[in-house]
Design a protein around this motif. Structure first.
Motif, mmCIF file in Angstrom:
data_model
loop_
_atom_site.group_PDB
_atom_site.id
_atom_site.type_symbol
_atom_site.label_atom_id
_atom_site.label_comp_id
_atom_site.label_asym_id
_atom_site.label_seq_id
_atom_site.Cartn_x
_atom_site.Cartn_y
_atom_site.Cartn_z
ATOM 1 N N MET A 35 0.842 -1.189 0.000
ATOM 2 C CA MET A 35 0.000 0.000 0.000
ATOM 3 C C MET A 35 0.880 1.243 0.000
ATOM 4 O O MET A 35 1.682 1.447 0.908
ATOM 5 N N ARG A 36 0.731 2.065 -0.999
ATOM 6 C CA ARG A 36 1.582 3.241 -1.172
ATOM 7 C C ARG A 36 0.872 4.490 -0.667
ATOM 8 O O ARG A 36 -0.298 4.719 -0.936
ATOM 9 N N THR A 37 1.622 5.327 0.072
ATOM 10 C CA THR A 37 1.117 6.613 0.534
ATOM 11 C C THR A 37 2.231 7.637 0.423
ATOM 12 O O THR A 37 3.384 7.345 0.752
ATOM 13 N N TYR A 38 1.902 8.830 -0.030
ATOM 14 C CA TYR A 38 2.859 9.928 -0.057
ATOM 15 C C TYR A 38 2.648 10.801 1.171
ATOM 16 O O TYR A 38 1.543 10.902 1.703
ATOM 17 N N ALA A 39 3.708 11.436 1.625
ATOM 18 C CA ALA A 39 3.601 12.297 2.800
ATOM 19 C C ALA A 39 4.527 13.491 2.659
ATOM 20 O O ALA A 39 5.614 13.394 2.068
ATOM 21 N N ILE A 40 4.089 14.616 3.219
ATOM 22 C CA ILE A 40 4.847 15.863 3.186
ATOM 23 C C ILE A 40 4.968 16.380 4.610
ATOM 24 O O ILE A 40 3.992 16.401 5.363
ATOM 25 N N GLY A 41 6.164 16.818 4.978
ATOM 26 C CA GLY A 41 6.426 17.300 6.332
ATOM 27 C C GLY A 41 5.847 18.675 6.619
ATOM 28 O O GLY A 41 5.051 19.220 5.839
ATOM 29 N N ASP A 42 6.266 19.267 7.725
ATOM 30 C CA ASP A 42 5.754 20.557 8.193
ATOM 31 C C ASP A 42 6.027 21.641 7.153
ATOM 32 O O ASP A 42 7.179 21.892 6.786
ATOM 33 N N ILE A 43 4.971 22.333 6.722
ATOM 34 C CA ILE A 43 5.063 23.295 5.615
ATOM 35 C C ILE A 43 5.406 24.700 6.113
ATOM 36 O O ILE A 43 6.203 25.410 5.507
ATOM 37 N N HIS A 44 4.787 25.136 7.179
ATOM 38 C CA HIS A 44 5.062 26.437 7.801
ATOM 39 C C HIS A 44 5.061 27.595 6.797
ATOM 40 O O HIS A 44 6.020 28.377 6.730
ATOM 41 N N GLY A 45 3.991 27.714 6.047
ATOM 42 C CA GLY A 45 3.822 28.866 5.185
ATOM 43 C C GLY A 45 4.697 28.911 3.951
ATOM 44 O O GLY A 45 4.714 29.914 3.224
ATOM 45 N N GLN A 46 5.404 27.833 3.657
ATOM 46 C CA GLN A 46 6.311 27.799 2.505
ATOM 47 C C GLN A 46 5.559 27.279 1.277
ATOM 48 O O GLN A 46 5.703 26.123 0.866
ATOM 49 N N PHE A 47 4.775 28.161 0.677
ATOM 50 C CA PHE A 47 3.905 27.778 -0.432
ATOM 51 C C PHE A 47 4.702 27.266 -1.633
ATOM 52 O O PHE A 47 4.355 26.243 -2.234
ATOM 53 N N THR A 65 -2.009 6.079 -9.523
ATOM 54 C CA THR A 65 -3.152 6.973 -9.755
ATOM 55 C C THR A 65 -4.001 7.194 -8.514
ATOM 56 O O THR A 65 -4.808 8.124 -8.496
ATOM 57 N N GLU A 66 -3.836 6.363 -7.473
ATOM 58 C CA GLU A 66 -4.778 6.428 -6.361
ATOM 59 C C GLU A 66 -4.164 6.751 -5.002
ATOM 60 O O GLU A 66 -4.897 7.136 -4.092
ATOM 61 N N ALA A 67 -2.878 6.599 -4.817
ATOM 62 C CA ALA A 67 -2.283 6.797 -3.490
ATOM 63 C C ALA A 67 -2.469 8.234 -3.023
ATOM 64 O O ALA A 67 -2.175 9.181 -3.756
ATOM 65 N N PRO A 68 -2.925 8.424 -1.798
ATOM 66 C CA PRO A 68 -3.145 9.781 -1.291
ATOM 67 C C PRO A 68 -1.846 10.457 -0.885
ATOM 68 O O PRO A 68 -0.808 9.817 -0.714
ATOM 69 N N ILE A 69 -1.931 11.769 -0.726
ATOM 70 C CA ILE A 69 -0.839 12.563 -0.156
ATOM 71 C C ILE A 69 -1.296 13.026 1.217
ATOM 72 O O ILE A 69 -2.329 13.683 1.350
ATOM 73 N N VAL A 70 -0.518 12.694 2.238
ATOM 74 C CA VAL A 70 -0.826 13.125 3.604
ATOM 75 C C VAL A 70 0.125 14.258 3.984
ATOM 76 O O VAL A 70 1.341 14.105 3.906
ATOM 77 N N HIS A 71 -0.448 15.379 4.373
ATOM 78 C CA HIS A 71 0.320 16.527 4.855
ATOM 79 C C HIS A 71 0.253 16.470 6.379
ATOM 80 O O HIS A 71 -0.844 16.488 6.949
ATOM 81 N N VAL A 72 1.406 16.404 7.053
ATOM 82 C CA VAL A 72 1.407 16.055 8.472
ATOM 83 C C VAL A 72 1.199 17.241 9.418
ATOM 84 O O VAL A 72 1.435 17.127 10.615
ATOM 85 N N GLY A 73 0.707 18.358 8.910
ATOM 86 C CA GLY A 73 0.331 19.470 9.784
ATOM 87 C C GLY A 73 1.376 20.560 9.885
ATOM 88 O O GLY A 73 2.463 20.473 9.312
ATOM 89 N N ASP A 74 1.030 21.610 10.646
ATOM 90 C CA ASP A 74 1.789 22.858 10.693
ATOM 91 C C ASP A 74 1.848 23.469 9.303
ATOM 92 O O ASP A 74 2.922 23.629 8.695
ATOM 93 N N LEU A 75 0.687 23.835 8.819
ATOM 94 C CA LEU A 75 0.571 24.510 7.532
ATOM 95 C C LEU A 75 1.032 25.949 7.643
ATOM 96 O O LEU A 75 1.493 26.537 6.659
ATOM 97 N N VAL A 76 0.883 26.544 8.833
ATOM 98 C CA VAL A 76 1.038 27.985 9.002
ATOM 99 C C VAL A 76 2.250 28.340 9.868
ATOM 100 O O VAL A 76 2.885 27.479 10.448
ATOM 101 N N ASP A 77 2.513 29.678 9.911
ATOM 102 C CA ASP A 77 3.509 30.313 10.784
ATOM 103 C C ASP A 77 4.929 30.218 10.221
ATOM 104 O O ASP A 77 5.310 29.239 9.586
ATOM 105 N N ARG A 78 5.672 31.286 10.488
ATOM 106 C CA ARG A 78 7.098 31.436 10.161
ATOM 107 C C ARG A 78 7.338 31.742 8.688
ATOM 108 O O ARG A 78 8.085 32.658 8.366
ATOM 109 N N GLY A 79 6.786 30.966 7.764
ATOM 110 C CA GLY A 79 7.014 31.196 6.347
ATOM 111 C C GLY A 79 6.168 32.331 5.793
ATOM 112 O O GLY A 79 5.272 32.849 6.462
#
Length: 244
Positions: free
Chosen positions: A1-13, A33-47
């Motif tokens: 089972m494949r899943t993509y993930a992205i670390g803390d973004i902190h405003g870095q669009f 074509t189907e594996a989701p992308i999980v963003h692990v939080g901290d979308l905001v601040d600093r960036g």
């Protein structure tokens, strides 16, 4: 089972767009074509562009992208400030407010056109919070604290070791460091998290930390997880993240 993930973004669009591009390239390479992308939080601040990050993720979900967005402690602090600008998150050091430079909330407000918040009276800043769309507030409040998929548990900060997933508290899921970081036991799933920034994404055997310090000007990590195996995505392709 494949899943993509992205670390803390902190405003870095711009870095978020780059991470999505690396994932698109990996998808194309393996016919995914189907594996989701999980963003692990901290979308905001600093960036510089928290507003852009939120808009992008909202719009992607609205058009049907398989994007999971988790709530991080900075996202919770942002929401708390919007509800009550004089609140202090109980997990922060005493008297550290959302506008403290250590937190980075001033940058988030600036991305919505509210400038110089740290140097102005909070009462004055509070009168300008209507600049932040209600749709952004509602969407952010709706995001989950964890996502379980196959052999991987995605969460912002980590878990309280030895506690059943359904008994975990939001405080721990969004804020924990110890005893989680030093615990070497198998947690029943590979815990994929951020929150504690380190030099580079690292696989510890029982957990995978993806917070490589994007909020401090360092790279934003994107990875692919298959079972309990993981690879960092780079412009040159996959680089194995081998357990220490």
């Amino acid at each position: 089972m494949r899943t993509y993930a992205i670390g803390d973004i902190h405003g870095q669009f711009e870095k978020l767009l780059g991470a999505h591009e690396l994932i698109a390239e990996d998808r194309a390479a393996c016919g995914e074509t189907e594996a989701p992308i999980v963003h692990v939080g901290d979308l905001v601040d600093r960036g510089p562009d928290s507003a852009g990050v939120i808009s992008h993720l909202m719009e992607g979900q609205a058009r049907g992208e398989a994007w999971v967005v988790l709530r991080g402690n900075h996202d919770r602090m942002f929401l708390g400030f919007l509800e009550d600008p004089f609140t202090e998150d109980p997990l922060l050091s005493r008297h550290v407010t959302y506008l403290n430079p250590r937190v980075g909330g001033e940058a988030t407000l600036a991305s919505y056109g509210i400038a110089g918040a740290f140097s102005r009276p909070t009462e004055e800043v509070a009168q300008e919070l209507s600049a932040i769309p209600q749709a952004h507030r509602d969407w952010l409040a709706e995001q989950p604290a964890y996502h379980l998929r196959g052999e991987a548990l995605f969460v912002h900060a980590g878990i309280r070791p030895g506690v059943d997933l359904h008994d975990q508290t939001e405080d721990d899921l969004l804020w924990i460091r110890e005893p989680f970081l030093s615990d070497t036991r198998d947690h029943g799933a590979l815990v994929v998290h951020g929150h504690t920034n380190i030099e580079a994404a690292t696989h510890y055997g029982n957990r995978l930390n993806l917070d490589s310090g994007a909020g401090y000007g360092h790279p934003l990590s994107a990875a692919v997880i298959e079972g309990r195996d993981a690879w960092l995505l780079t412009p040159q392709g996959r680089v194995p993240l081998l357990p220490l």
